[in-house]
Design a protein around this motif. Sequence first.
Motif, PDB file in Angstrom:
ATOM      1  N   LEU A  30      -1.567   9.375  -1.302  1.00  7.17           N
ATOM      2  CA  LEU A  30      -1.230   8.889  -2.641  1.00  7.17           C
ATOM      3  C   LEU A  30      -1.354   7.375  -2.704  1.00  7.17           C
ATOM      4  CD1 LEU A  30       2.101  10.887  -3.073  1.00  7.17           C
ATOM      5  CD2 LEU A  30      -0.120  11.465  -4.084  1.00  7.17           C
ATOM      6  N   CYS A  31      -1.455   6.862  -3.922  1.00  4.77           N
ATOM      7  CA  CYS A  31      -1.336   5.417  -4.122  1.00  4.77           C
ATOM      8  C   CYS A  31       0.096   5.033  -3.766  1.00  4.77           C
ATOM      9  CB  CYS A  31      -1.606   5.043  -5.578  1.00  4.77           C
ATOM     10  SG  CYS A  31      -3.319   5.212  -6.052  1.00  4.77           S
ATOM     11  N   LYS A  32       0.283   3.812  -3.351  1.00  6.44           N
ATOM     12  CA  LYS A  32       1.617   3.371  -2.947  1.00  6.44           C
ATOM     13  C   LYS A  32       2.634   3.546  -4.072  1.00  6.44           C
ATOM     14  CE  LYS A  32      -0.116   0.277   0.580  1.00  6.44           C
ATOM     15  NZ  LYS A  32      -0.370  -1.109   0.984  1.00  6.44           N
ATOM     16  N   GLU A  33       2.212   3.313  -5.305  1.00 11.02           N
ATOM     17  CA  GLU A  33       3.132   3.486  -6.443  1.00 11.02           C
ATOM     18  C   GLU A  33       3.521   4.954  -6.613  1.00 11.02           C
ATOM     19  OE1 GLU A  33      -0.249   2.259  -7.273  1.00 11.02           O
ATOM     20  OE2 GLU A  33       0.448   0.386  -6.389  1.00 11.02           O
ATOM     21  N   GLU A  34       2.590   5.852  -6.322  1.00 14.04           N
ATOM     22  CA  GLU A  34       2.851   7.286  -6.466  1.00 14.04           C
ATOM     23  C   GLU A  34       3.759   7.809  -5.361  1.00 14.04           C
ATOM     24  OE1 GLU A  34      -1.434   8.571  -8.413  1.00 14.04           O
ATOM     25  OE2 GLU A  34      -1.222   8.480  -6.233  1.00 14.04           O
ATOM     26  N   THR A  35       3.717   7.172  -4.190  1.00 15.81           N
ATOM     27  CA  THR A  35       4.534   7.667  -3.087  1.00 15.81           C
ATOM     28  C   THR A  35       6.016   7.608  -3.417  1.00 15.81           C
ATOM     29  OG1 THR A  35       4.528   5.524  -1.960  1.00 15.81           O
ATOM     30  CG2 THR A  35       2.849   7.121  -1.286  1.00 15.81           C
ATOM     31  N   TYR A  36       6.439   6.555  -4.085  1.00 12.88           N
ATOM     32  CA  TYR A  36       7.865   6.462  -4.438  1.00 12.88           C
ATOM     33  C   TYR A  36       8.258   7.605  -5.367  1.00 12.88           C
ATOM     34  CZ  TYR A  36      12.320   5.084  -6.293  1.00 12.88           C
ATOM     35  OH  TYR A  36      13.638   5.100  -6.665  1.00 12.88           O
ATOM     36  N   ALA A  37       7.462   7.831  -6.389  1.00 10.96           N
ATOM     37  CA  ALA A  37       7.770   8.922  -7.328  1.00 10.96           C
ATOM     38  C   ALA A  37       7.777  10.266  -6.598  1.00 10.96           C
ATOM     39  CB  ALA A  37       6.768   8.930  -8.469  1.00 10.96           C
ATOM     40  N   HIS A  38       6.823  10.448  -5.684  1.00  4.86           N
ATOM     41  CA  HIS A  38       6.764  11.719  -4.951  1.00  4.86           C
ATOM     42  C   HIS A  38       7.985  11.897  -4.056  1.00  4.86           C
ATOM     43  CE1 HIS A  38       5.100  15.205  -2.967  1.00  4.86           C
ATOM     44  NE2 HIS A  38       5.355  14.625  -1.799  1.00  4.86           N
TER      45      HIS A  38
END
Length: 114
Positions: A53-61
């Motif tokens: 994932l993009c780094k921004e998406e990892t937090y949401a995931h």
Amino acid sequence: MTFASVQVEDIQYLTEKVWASCSALNGSRDLYNLAFARWEHQKDWSPWNCILLCKEETYAHTQVEDIHQAYETTFIQWVEQKHLMARQHFSKNPVMAKYLGFYQDAALGNQFVM
């Protein structure tokens, strides 16, 4: 469990062959902004329990409690196919192959059959 035997070539295989060098969610190909996260947080990281994932998406995931409620069935199945590719590839590595048996037994016990 540790994956000390994961080599640079293994990460390269996961990135390029399994995940096609792009974020599973938005398709971004910026390698400097991509990171592997655990697919199911309650399980250890492994090549067959990760998502690129993009780094921004990892937090949401990481905030997702139940992937089956957060993601569509077709997306989950697609990710599971990626995990199957990883299992097949890493089953050739004797050190990692011993962990595959554990995960396959656990998956079958949970009625997860590919």
